[in-house]
Design an enzyme around this catalytic site. Structure first.
Site, PDB file in Angstrom:
ATOM      1  N   ASP A  72       0.799  -1.217   0.000  1.00 49.01           N
ATOM      2  CA  ASP A  72       0.000   0.000   0.000  1.00 49.01           C
ATOM      3  C   ASP A  72       0.835   1.272   0.000  1.00 49.01           C
ATOM      4  OD1 ASP A  72       0.824  -0.428   2.609  1.00 49.01           O
ATOM      5  OD2 ASP A  72      -1.186  -0.415   3.476  1.00 49.01           O
ATOM      6  N   ASP A 482       3.510   0.874  13.055  1.00 46.69           N
ATOM      7  CA  ASP A 482       2.778  -0.404  13.060  1.00 46.69           C
ATOM      8  C   ASP A 482       3.461  -1.533  13.839  1.00 46.69           C
ATOM      9  OD1 ASP A 482       0.794   0.779  11.533  1.00 46.69           O
ATOM     10  OD2 ASP A 482       1.629   0.060   9.656  1.00 46.69           O
TER      11      ASP A 482
END
Length: 887
Positions: A72, A482
């Site tokens: 992404d 993350d």
């Protein structure tokens, strides 16, 4: 997983429809040009393996072992069968086009497998200053040409796991279709991707948005056209395929079809409503279009879902969902057909976060299903698979969950699922953290377990917020989005675990005490728990601090030079200071909330801050700050600054914006005054490394524009002259978060990327980017002492650190430490030492850079291992014929 990452530096660029149009140049006042040279560097990643969301995997349908993966925010990759690794394909994307590292779709040409296409663009709102583009390659992604589009694409937008939105006609490979977001409809190229035009006959541009009320434009964007699928049975070589199916983000009108090669379109009659079709996969041999539905666009959300089969000859719709609608708490997305046995279909419950994702398999075209795991007697479950994550041990997250949750998990955000079209035994699927795969999938059908392991080596997809390279201990510590960050004791091996205790979802800032590198501090984001953590062993182990009132995010943090005090500028409240390890914070005076903070690297009482064009200085450990009289600094907060190790009051500041002061500044009086370096048009990061052999000042590194060229630069003469160390093939999009040299290796530089992980470079002919090799045969003399510590343990595996101390009176020039495990433990990988095993005896031998150990000094190394039964510690250690004492 991949959370939204908004870049702090956005350069407004114009993008046209012309193929390969150049970016608009950065506007700046004329300035004297710095002397500029170039050096040849070798580049590679500090290995993490994965770390982000992989929403798409694409196999070529006519050439075996040709596959691509899209991420992404981190570019696209091609599979290398010989090494079972992935090769990055978009490292050439530069600073001005950073959004083109987000890949919304990939298409591999089945007529000419050398051709591959990528639809690129990261955000459809104004976070991304450029429009999207279609990249085309005739050499499998080695080189690319670009056609800019008149609209944006959203590789990191909601709905990015749907697709594929880009498709090549399997009969006339000059014809491609692209599904656009934001109401821009369906687009087509008839010249192999060189030019594009809207298919004006297509009736529905979509209408679904995740959150129509989101004023940022992120969640409120129309997710548009979501996939394109050709029916290869309706064409012949050289003529356009007649039947084309298209998925639309519209819950009432999700699937359309053309039977005249795209001239006219109609909504498929009888289709289910109330759901979005995430995928549409055609089995032309049996005449079935399979569709995976969810009530939302994903990739995080999704509470209900269905699987349907559409008979292309009769128009009959059949609900083939493996569970009743009332029993779903997830949507379906991952969807694949076994091309060797087309009646075999698989699908994923992509949004089943707890206790795990689910994978379903049918061998009778969806008539009946089995699943990857099921309950025996709740909460106990039985898995059809085994998982081995020893190649990426951090995938356990250091967790020890209660049943029915397990670690490692089967996955989450599992929107990419593909069976190799040439090998029914090979399947890959993407998750929010990695690519998993198996090469004995058909064991599923014989009720024997199939083996899952990471198939992700070479694919590095972390967003990097901060980097430090201490003068001793691990060569690199990283702060990541993350996955938190890692202590990189070896650059060429995967760390065993991310930072834990606490495990931040994102680490925002990282620092160590310059004169005591064992003391490390990090700040970050966490849904529940402290936002700051400390280590006293160079980042190997951590303990949480205490938040002052009002803290909502990590912000920036700085450690005093001797590790006795800290200054923290968290989100949600003002700047704070403390002595000790953050048990009692006090508000700093004289500095605004949200300031960026750093420490002087010599004076433990001196800290610095920056906010909105003002530089601040504290000489009392952060209790009070005073605004500097320095003027002409960047007006905004897109600034990074650092103090020079060993140079009291020596500060370098980089940052700015195109509409104001932008560049690199230097202060030698503790920030009272700054001088702007001439010829540096723009700079965004600054860091220091080991001085050149003939230099007295440390090496400077920066991500900057110098001499009209954007790149990564090095200076060995305090910025008087600059050398570009990267090249046009190695740009990695946006590199404005952090940079640092290595204080132990001249020329080595670590670069933070926004989606391609930590890249590091070495001068060609230098160390070559590899860890130092073993030194001479060990001949240590004198006494020794060993401290052996198991730092982490999980089912079947563990991590240990070993500290070896020279307690004798003579220096060692090489060492070799032996021990015997009392059980069936085995070393799986070791860092800071080489290891061999003979029977149950392990030998750890120095590498080149840690061969010399002075009397009273210590050397440390670590390893991960496997175990079963018990994991007892070795009873003794020997250095040659000498038994070492234990601590």
């Amino acid at each position: 997983m991949r959370r939204i990452r908004t870049l702090t530096v956005l350069l407004a660029l114009a993008a046209g429809l012309l193929a390969g149009s150049p970016p608009t140049a950065l506007a700046a006042e004329p300035a004297p040009r710095a002397a500029l040279a170039a050096d040849s560097y070798t580049w590679q990643n500090a290995r993490i393996d994965g770390g982000g969301f992989v929403p798409g995997i694409v196999f070529n349908r006519t050439e075996k072992d040709l596959a691509y993966a899209r991420t992404d925010i981190g570019g696209a990759y091609r599979w290398q069968e010989s090494s079972h690794t992935w090769t990055p394909l978009l490292d050439h994307v530069g600073w001005d086009d950073w959004g083109h590292t987000g890949v919304v779709s990939v298409a591999s040409d089945s007529v000419d497998p050398d051709r591959v296409y990528a639809a690129v663009g990261t955000y459809t709102n104004d976070w991304d200053p450029t429009n999207g583009a279609v990249l085309r390659s005739g050499d499998r992604g080695a080189t690319w040409q670009k056609t800019d589009l008149p609209f944006k694409l959203g590789g990191n937008m909601p709905g990015r796991g749907m697709g594929e939105r880009l498709a090549v006609d399997p009969h006339d490979n000059d014809v491609l279709y692209l599904g656009a977001p934001s109401g821009h409809g369906l687009w087509r190229s008839t010249d192999a991707g060189v030019t594009w035009s809207e298919v004006t006959a297509f009736p529905n541009p979509g209408n679904y948005a995740q959150d129509p009320g989101d004023t940022s434009g992120y969640a409120s964007d129309n997710q548009g056209i979501t996939w394109v699928t050709f029916d290869e049975s309706t064409g012949s070589a050289g003529t356009a395929t007649k039947t084309v199916y298209v998925g639309v983000a519209d819950k009432e009108n999700a699937v359309y079809r053309s039977t005249d090669a795209g001239a006219t379109w109609e909504r498929l009659a009888g289709q289910p409503t109330g759901y979005l079709a995430h995928k549409g996969v055609l089995d032309a041999e049996n005449g079935y279009l399979y569709l995976a539905y969810s009530d939302t666009g994903g990739p995080y959300d999704g509470g209900k879902g269905r699987l349907y089969r559409y008979a292309t000859a009769t128009g009959t719709w059949t609900d083939i969902s493996p569970v009743a609608e009332a029993d779903t708490y997830f949507g379906f997305s991952g969807l694949t057909v076994d091309r060797q046995h087309p009646g075999t279909v698989m699908a994923t419950a992509y949004s089943s976060w707890w206790p795990d994702t689910q994978i379903f398999r049918s061998t009778d075209s969806g008539g009946t299903w089995t699943q990857a795991w099921s309950y025996t007697s709740y909460p106990d479950r039985e898995n059809r698979y085994t998982m081995d994550v020893s190649s990426s041990p951090w995938l356990t997250w250091g967790a020890n969950p209660a049943p029915p949750e397990q670690t490692p998990k089967l996955g989450w955000m599992t929107e990419a699922l593909e069976i190799d079209p040439f090998d029914s035994d090979r399947m890959m699927y993407g998750t929010g953290a990695t690519i998993y795969g198996t090469e004995n999938l058909t064991n599923w059908d014989s009720d024997s377990k199939f083996a899952i392991e990471p198939m992700v080596r070479g694919l590095e997809e972390t967003a990097v917020n901060d980097l430090v390279s201490p003068p001793s201990g691990a060569p690199l510590l990283s702060a990541l989005g993350d996955v938190g960050g890692f202590r990189h004791t070896s650059l060429t091996e995967v760390p065993s675990m991310m930072y834990t205790s606490p495990n931040f979802t994102t680490t925002t800032s990282l620092d160590f005490a310059e004169e005591n590198p064992d003391v490390v501090v990090r700040s970050g984001n966490l849904d529940a728990g402290p936002h700051i953590a400390f280590s006293t062993d160079n980042g190997a182990n951590w303990f949480g601090g205490t938040d002052p009132s009002g803290v909502s995010g990590g912000g920036t943090v700085a450690a005093g030079a001797d590790g006795s005090r800290f200054v923290w500028s968290p989100e949600g409240t003002g700047v704070q200071y403390t002595t000790g390890f953050g048990t009692a914070w006090q508000a700093s005076a004289g500095i605004p909330a949200g300031a960026i903070v750093e420490s002087d690297r010599v004076d433990p009482a001196t800290f610095y801050g920056f906010k909105s064009g003002k530089f601040y200085v504290s000489t009392d450990g952060g209790a009070t700050f005073t605004a500097s009289a320095a003027t002409g600094l960047p007006a905004g907060d897109s600034v990074r600054f650092k103090a020079l190790p060993g140079g009291e009051g020596d500060v370098w500041l980089a940052g700015g914006a195109a509409d104001g002061p932008y560049g690199l500044w230097h202060s030698t009086d503790g920030g009272r005054t700054f001088a702007k370096l001439p010829g540096v048009d723009a700079a965004d990061t600054v860091g220091f490394g080991k001085a050149a052999p003939d230099a007295s000042y440390q090496t400077l590194f920066t991500s900057a524009e110098i001499g009209g060229v954007r790149g990564i630069f090095r200076s060995t003469d305090e910025g008087a002259t600059w050398t570009r160390v990267n090249d046009d093939a190695h740009q990695w999009g946006w590199t404005g978060a952090a940079i640092t040299g290595d204080p132990r290796v001249y020329g080595r530089v670590y670069v933070a990327t926004n989606g391609r992980g930590v890249v590091y470079g070495d001068t060609a002919g230098g160390d070559g980017g590899t860890d130092p090799g073993p030194g001479p045969d060990p001949t240590p003399t004198g006494a020794c002492e060993v401290e052996y510590t198991v730092t982490n343990q999980w089912s079947g595996g563990f991590q240990a650190d070993v500290r070896l101390t020279n307690t004798g009176t003579s220096a060692w020039n090489g060492w070799s430490l032996d021990w015997t495990f009392p059980g069936d433990q085995r070393v799986t990988q070791m860092w800071n030492a080489e290891h061999t095993r003979t029977g149950t005896t392990v030998t750890a031998k120095n590498v080149g850079w840690n061969a010399g150990v002075a009397p009273g000094a210590s050397v440390s190394f670590g390893f991960t291992g496997s175990w079963s039964g018990t994991n007892a510690e070795p009873s003794s250690f020997a250095l040659g014929d000498r038994v070492c004492g234990r601590t």
